[in-house]
Design a protein around this motif. Structure first.
Motif, PDB file in Angstrom:
ATOM      1  N   ILE A  50       0.802  -1.326   0.213  1.00 60.31           N
ATOM      2  CA  ILE A  50       0.017   0.065  -0.064  1.00 60.31           C
ATOM      3  C   ILE A  50       0.890   1.314  -0.163  1.00 60.31           C
ATOM      4  CG2 ILE A  50      -1.690   1.218   1.113  1.00 60.31           C
ATOM      5  CD1 ILE A  50      -2.531  -1.680   2.470  1.00 60.31           C
ATOM      6  N   PHE A  51       1.821   1.298   1.112  1.00 58.50           N
ATOM      7  CA  PHE A  51       2.676   2.552   0.819  1.00 58.50           C
ATOM      8  C   PHE A  51       4.082   2.023   1.217  1.00 58.50           C
ATOM      9  CE2 PHE A  51      -1.245   4.604   2.570  1.00 58.50           C
ATOM     10  CZ  PHE A  51      -1.130   5.470   1.505  1.00 58.50           C
ATOM     11  N   LYS A  52       5.210   2.568   0.613  1.00 56.49           N
ATOM     12  CA  LYS A  52       6.576   2.334   1.011  1.00 56.49           C
ATOM     13  C   LYS A  52       7.297   3.707   1.646  1.00 56.49           C
ATOM     14  CE  LYS A  52       8.617   2.251  -3.588  1.00 56.49           C
ATOM     15  NZ  LYS A  52       7.543   3.057  -4.454  1.00 56.49           N
ATOM     16  N   PHE A  53       8.206   3.673   2.242  1.00 50.34           N
ATOM     17  CA  PHE A  53       8.926   4.787   2.711  1.00 50.34           C
ATOM     18  C   PHE A  53      10.380   4.830   2.423  1.00 50.34           C
ATOM     19  CE2 PHE A  53       4.994   4.018   5.108  1.00 50.34           C
ATOM     20  CZ  PHE A  53       4.457   5.239   5.020  1.00 50.34           C
ATOM     21  N   HIS A  54      10.561   4.880   0.973  1.00 52.01           N
ATOM     22  CA  HIS A  54      12.033   4.554   0.502  1.00 52.01           C
ATOM     23  C   HIS A  54      12.691   5.917   0.040  1.00 52.01           C
ATOM     24  CE1 HIS A  54      11.175   0.077   0.517  1.00 52.01           C
ATOM     25  NE2 HIS A  54      11.299   0.746   1.841  1.00 52.01           N
ATOM     26  N   ILE A  56      -3.646  -5.447   8.344  1.00 47.02           N
ATOM     27  CA  ILE A  56      -2.617  -4.562   7.769  1.00 47.02           C
ATOM     28  C   ILE A  56      -1.290  -4.948   8.416  1.00 47.02           C
ATOM     29  CG2 ILE A  56      -2.225  -2.193   7.848  1.00 47.02           C
ATOM     30  CD1 ILE A  56      -4.321  -2.648   5.928  1.00 47.02           C
ATOM     31  N   ALA A  57      -0.524  -4.776   7.791  1.00 44.84           N
ATOM     32  CA  ALA A  57       0.938  -4.940   8.386  1.00 44.84           C
ATOM     33  C   ALA A  57       2.004  -3.759   8.335  1.00 44.84           C
ATOM     34  CB  ALA A  57       1.513  -6.076   7.713  1.00 44.84           C
ATOM     35  N   PHE A  67     -10.085   4.969  -4.859  1.00 44.47           N
ATOM     36  CA  PHE A  67      -9.745   4.188  -3.651  1.00 44.47           C
ATOM     37  C   PHE A  67      -9.075   3.045  -3.648  1.00 44.47           C
ATOM     38  CE2 PHE A  67     -13.574   3.039  -5.869  1.00 44.47           C
ATOM     39  CZ  PHE A  67     -13.682   1.540  -5.667  1.00 44.47           C
ATOM     40  N   ILE A  68      -8.807   2.215  -2.567  1.00 42.82           N
ATOM     41  CA  ILE A  68      -7.912   1.040  -2.776  1.00 42.82           C
ATOM     42  C   ILE A  68      -8.817  -0.026  -2.338  1.00 42.82           C
ATOM     43  CG2 ILE A  68      -6.083  -0.302  -1.458  1.00 42.82           C
ATOM     44  CD1 ILE A  68      -4.151   2.000  -1.747  1.00 42.82           C
ATOM     45  N   TRP A 108       7.506  -0.043   5.491  1.00 42.73           N
ATOM     46  CA  TRP A 108       6.184  -0.103   4.496  1.00 42.73           C
ATOM     47  C   TRP A 108       4.991  -0.510   5.256  1.00 42.73           C
ATOM     48  CZ3 TRP A 108       4.767  -4.943   5.905  1.00 42.73           C
ATOM     49  CH2 TRP A 108       5.895  -5.980   6.209  1.00 42.73           C
ATOM     50  N   ILE A 109       4.134  -0.311   4.485  1.00 36.51           N
ATOM     51  CA  ILE A 109       2.522  -0.738   5.020  1.00 36.51           C
ATOM     52  C   ILE A 109       2.160  -1.685   3.946  1.00 36.51           C
ATOM     53  CG2 ILE A 109       0.163  -0.123   5.618  1.00 36.51           C
ATOM     54  CD1 ILE A 109       1.404   2.673   6.625  1.00 36.51           C
TER      55      ILE A 109
END
Length: 227
Positions: free
Chosen positions: A34-38, A118-119, A109-110, A220-221
């Motif tokens: 869903i999201f990454k933070f890189h 959710i992880a 939307f997702i 990440w999510i």
């Protein structure tokens, strides 16, 4: 007769192939990013908020440090929680001491229908954080004109990387940070956004709390299908 059998077998094979394709299409992958933070581009999908918008004195930042050693970068959500209010504030708020990062609304939307949890891969400071999912529902929460919000606690152990897995069933309907006493069912097929926040007070038993600094790294999510 042999021609008829050939046509029949071809029809059976086509049916099997169609059924297999439909099953694969219906069952989602085991996990969904869903999201990454890189990168700094990843961070542009988020905005910060805090009690400072309402007369509080808390502060927050979201950044990616330049490690310079070629190792993977991760986002750092950090700041300071204050339970004080600025003098002469025009806002009459009942509590302060909160900060958060919220994703900007998706283009549409997702769809997380078919997933169970959710992880989040985190490295924290011993505080308890709050994971929020915003959905579009058939029935809005009392007092809300648009998004429904669903919240669950996330404990972030100090210093060590940790994958927190939160079943969707653990997310409770909330309004302005308070659980609402109403029977509602989340619609995971229409997720509009997410947030991660922290409060000075409250949280899991044994977690660090109170005013002061906070810091959590986020890799990440994802959405998961649990075994």
């Amino acid at each position: 007769m042999s021609r008829f059998r050939s046509l029949l077998q071809a029809s059976v094979n086509a049916t099997k192939k169609a059924l297999t394709w439909n099953v694969e299409e219906w069952v989602p992958p085991a996990e969904k990013h869903i999201f990454k933070f890189h990168s700094k581009e990843d961070l542009k999908k988020w905005h910060l908020y805090s009690d400072s918008e309402y007369g509080g004195l808390s502060s927050a930042s979201l950044e990616i440090p330049d490690k310079g050693d070629g190792s993977d970068c991760t986002g750092i959500f950090s700041g300071n929680l204050s339970v004080d209010l600025s003098e002469g504030s025009k806002w009459n708020i009942s509590r302060s001491g909160f900060c958060g990062m919220r994703s900007k609304k998706f283009d549409g939307f997702i769809d997380l229908d078919g997933y169970d949890a959710i992880a989040l891969r985190l490295r924290g400071d011993g505080r308890c954080y709050i994971s929020t999912i915003y959905t579009e529902n058939w029935v809005n929460s009392p007092g809300q004109a648009e998004d429904n919000s669903w919240q669950a606690f996330v404990f972030a152990p100090k210093d060590n990387w940790y994958i927190a897995k939160i079943p969707l069933s653990r997310y409770l309907p909330t309004w302005r940070g308070n659980v609402i006493d109403v029977e509602m069912e989340m619609n995971p097929g229409r997720v509009l956004g997410m947030s991660l926040s922290v409060n000075a007070e409250g949280g899991a038993v044994g977690a660090k709390s109170g005013a002061g600094d906070f810091r959590i790294e986020i890799d990440w999510i994802k959405a998961l299908r649990l075994p």
